[in-house]
Motif scaffolding. Structure first.
Motif, PDB file in Angstrom:
ATOM      1  N   GLN A  58      -7.642  -3.290   2.499  1.00  0.00           N
ATOM      2  CA  GLN A  58      -7.137  -4.450   1.762  1.00  0.00           C
ATOM      3  C   GLN A  58      -6.095  -5.374   2.532  1.00  0.00           C
ATOM      4  OE1 GLN A  58      -5.307  -3.108  -1.969  1.00  0.00           O
ATOM      5  NE2 GLN A  58      -7.368  -3.017  -2.764  1.00  0.00           N
ATOM      6  N   ALA A  85      -2.029  10.918   4.684  1.00  0.00           N
ATOM      7  CA  ALA A  85      -1.681   9.587   4.683  1.00  0.00           C
ATOM      8  C   ALA A  85      -0.805   9.294   5.512  1.00  0.00           C
ATOM      9  CB  ALA A  85      -1.127   9.343   3.250  1.00  0.00           C
ATOM     10  N   GLN A  89      -1.719   6.215   8.407  1.00  0.00           N
ATOM     11  CA  GLN A  89      -0.761   5.175   8.686  1.00  0.00           C
ATOM     12  C   GLN A  89      -0.425   4.882   9.845  1.00  0.00           C
ATOM     13  OE1 GLN A  89       2.684   5.569   6.313  1.00  0.00           O
ATOM     14  NE2 GLN A  89       3.680   3.791   7.592  1.00  0.00           N
ATOM     15  N   VAL A 102      -0.171   0.766   4.362  1.00  0.00           N
ATOM     16  CA  VAL A 102       0.128   1.809   3.332  1.00  0.00           C
ATOM     17  C   VAL A 102      -1.103   2.408   2.813  1.00  0.00           C
ATOM     18  CG1 VAL A 102       1.182   2.002   1.020  1.00  0.00           C
ATOM     19  CG2 VAL A 102       2.035   0.412   2.858  1.00  0.00           C
ATOM     20  N   ILE A 103      -1.193   3.894   2.826  1.00  0.00           N
ATOM     21  CA  ILE A 103      -2.338   4.387   2.310  1.00  0.00           C
ATOM     22  C   ILE A 103      -2.361   4.912   0.990  1.00  0.00           C
ATOM     23  CG2 ILE A 103      -3.851   6.201   3.187  1.00  0.00           C
ATOM     24  CD1 ILE A 103      -3.198   4.172   5.210  1.00  0.00           C
ATOM     25  N   HIS A 104      -3.372   4.689   0.265  1.00  0.00           N
ATOM     26  CA  HIS A 104      -3.265   5.176  -1.073  1.00  0.00           C
ATOM     27  C   HIS A 104      -4.607   6.229  -1.377  1.00  0.00           C
ATOM     28  CE1 HIS A 104      -0.274   2.173  -2.420  1.00  0.00           C
ATOM     29  NE2 HIS A 104      -1.082   1.532  -1.544  1.00  0.00           N
ATOM     30  N   LYS A 105      -4.325   7.369  -1.778  1.00  0.00           N
ATOM     31  CA  LYS A 105      -5.333   8.238  -1.999  1.00  0.00           C
ATOM     32  C   LYS A 105      -5.555   8.263  -3.481  1.00  0.00           C
ATOM     33  CE  LYS A 105      -5.526  12.056   0.381  1.00  0.00           C
ATOM     34  NZ  LYS A 105      -5.268  13.560   0.833  1.00  0.00           N
ATOM     35  N   THR A 106      -6.813   8.230  -4.130  1.00  0.00           N
ATOM     36  CA  THR A 106      -7.272   8.143  -5.416  1.00  0.00           C
ATOM     37  C   THR A 106      -8.267   9.301  -5.655  1.00  0.00           C
ATOM     38  OG1 THR A 106      -6.803   5.928  -5.681  1.00  0.00           O
ATOM     39  CG2 THR A 106      -8.081   7.117  -7.538  1.00  0.00           C
ATOM     40  N   LYS A 110     -11.588   8.898  -2.973  1.00  0.00           N
ATOM     41  CA  LYS A 110     -11.167   7.398  -2.423  1.00  0.00           C
ATOM     42  C   LYS A 110      -9.824   7.386  -1.557  1.00  0.00           C
ATOM     43  CE  LYS A 110     -11.007   2.724  -4.425  1.00  0.00           C
ATOM     44  NZ  LYS A 110     -10.839   1.711  -5.646  1.00  0.00           N
ATOM     45  N   VAL A 111      -9.987   6.484  -0.648  1.00  0.00           N
ATOM     46  CA  VAL A 111      -8.743   6.226   0.074  1.00  0.00           C
ATOM     47  C   VAL A 111      -8.756   4.846   0.093  1.00  0.00           C
ATOM     48  CG1 VAL A 111      -7.836   6.444   2.407  1.00  0.00           C
ATOM     49  CG2 VAL A 111      -8.844   8.344   1.478  1.00  0.00           C
ATOM     50  N   VAL A 112      -7.743   4.105   0.030  1.00  0.00           N
ATOM     51  CA  VAL A 112      -7.453   2.554   0.034  1.00  0.00           C
ATOM     52  C   VAL A 112      -6.351   2.358   1.162  1.00  0.00           C
ATOM     53  CG1 VAL A 112      -6.633   0.537  -0.994  1.00  0.00           C
ATOM     54  CG2 VAL A 112      -7.775   2.213  -2.225  1.00  0.00           C
ATOM     55  N   ASP A 114      -4.064  -0.327   2.986  1.00  0.00           N
ATOM     56  CA  ASP A 114      -3.631  -1.673   2.435  1.00  0.00           C
ATOM     57  C   ASP A 114      -2.870  -2.190   3.696  1.00  0.00           C
ATOM     58  OD1 ASP A 114      -2.671  -3.972   1.499  1.00  0.00           O
ATOM     59  OD2 ASP A 114      -1.633  -2.789  -0.336  1.00  0.00           O
TER      60      ASP A 114
END
Length: 252
Positions: A58, A85, A89, A102-106, A110-112, A114
Motif C-alpha cells: 500500500q 516485521a 521494514q 510499516v509492516i502489518h501481520k494479520t 497475510k502481510v501488509v 505500507d
C-alpha cells in the motif's frame, strides 16, 4: 430428627454424584479441546498452511508492488511465524525511493507492507533520458517518459552536481502548487551571476532568477501573474527585485 436427617442426606447423594460426573465430563471436554487445538496448531505451523499466502503493498506510487515485495524478501515459501516485521521494514527501506515502511501481520497468513515514498522534486534530463530527483537530493535511475510526473519540473542542461543539489533544496521549500506550475528550469550561469536560472511556467511565461533565492522569490509569482492579462507574455525578473519585461515582437 436423626431419621429425618438421614433421609435428606440419602436423597442428596445421587445429586452430588451427578454434579461430580458433569464436572468431570466438562473437564475432560476442555482437556480434549485443548489437546486437539494444540495438535492442529502443530500441524499448521509445521506445514505449508502457515506460509505467507497474501502479501499486500500500500501507499506506493513510483516503486512497483513487485519491487517492494522483492526487496522485502517475502514469498509464498516464507513461514508466517518467521516473517520478522523489523527485518522486513529494514530491507524495504533500503530502496532509495522509500522513505518509510510499516509492516502489518494479520493471522493466519497475510502481510501488509505500507510504504511512504520520498517525493520526486524534479527530473534531470539528458537527451531523451529522464532521471528523477528525490526530495533528499538523490538522483535515481532513468525512467521512461511515460513515468515522468507532471507536478515536478524538468531540469534541463544541468551538469553541475552541486547546482542540482542546491536547486533541489530550493524546490523542496517551494509550495507544491507552485512547483506544479513550473514546466522547465534551465541552468544558465553568467559571468555576473553563476547561479542564474531560466524558469518556464505552464502558462507560457518565463521567470529569470537565481538558485540561492528561488524559493523565497517564486512564491510571489502567482500574485505577479494575476496582475497580467493573458496576452501579456514576457519575462518576470526575480533576480534582485520584481519586474516584468514583455517579449519583443520578434521573440513573441
Amino acid at each position: 430428627m436423626e431419621k429425618g436427617k438421614l433421609i435428606v442426606l440419602e436423597d442428596r447423594v445421587p445429586k452430588l454424584q451427578e454434579q461430580r460426573k458433569q464436572k468431570a465430563n466438562r473437564r475432560l471436554i476442555l482437556y480434549l479441546s485443548l489437546f486437539f487445538i494444540l495438535i492442529l496448531f502443530i500441524v499448521y505451523s509445521q506445514s505449508s498452511l502457515s506460509n505467507v499466502s497474501n502479501i499486500e503493498v500500500q501507499g506506493n506510487k513510483h516503486v512497483s508492488d513487485k519491487d517492494i515485495v522483492k526487496a522485502s524478501g517475502l514469498s509464498k515459501k516464507t513461514s508466517y511465524w518467521k516473517a520478522d516485521a523489523d527485518q522486513i521494514q529494514e530491507k524495504v527501506e533500503k530502496n532509495p525511493e522509500v522513505k518509510e515502511a510499516v509492516i502489518h501481520k494479520t493471522f493466519p497468513n497475510k502481510v501488509v507492507i505500507d510504504v511512504k515514498e520520498y517525493a520526486r522534486i524534479a527530473y534531470v534530463t539528458s537527451g531523451n533520458k529522464y532521471f528523477p530527483v528525490n526530495e533528499n537530493g538523490k538522483v535515481l535511475n532513468e525512467v521512461s517518459a511515460k513515468k515522468v510526473s507532471s507536478d515536478a519540473p524538468l531540469l534541463i542542461d544541468w551538469k553541475d552536481g552541486d547546482a542540482i543539489q542546491s536547486m533541489v533544496q530550493e524546490l523542496a521549500k517551494t509550495p507544491k502548487s507552485i512547483k506544479g506550475a513550473i514546466s522547465e528550469i534551465y541552468y544558465a550561469p553568467t559571468k555576473s551571476e553563476p547561479l542564474h536560472i531560466e524558469v518556464f511556467m505552464n502558462d507560457t511565461r518565463e521567470v529569470s532568477g537565481k538558485i540561492s533565492t528561488f524559493s523565497d522569490k517564486i512564491i510571489h509569482y502567482p500574485a505577479i501573474a494575476s496582475k497580467l492579462s493573458d496576452d501579456q507574455k514576457g519575462i518576470i525578473d526575480l533576480e534582485e527585485g520584481y519586474a516584468f519585461k514583455p517579449y519583443k515582437k520578434s521573440k513573441q
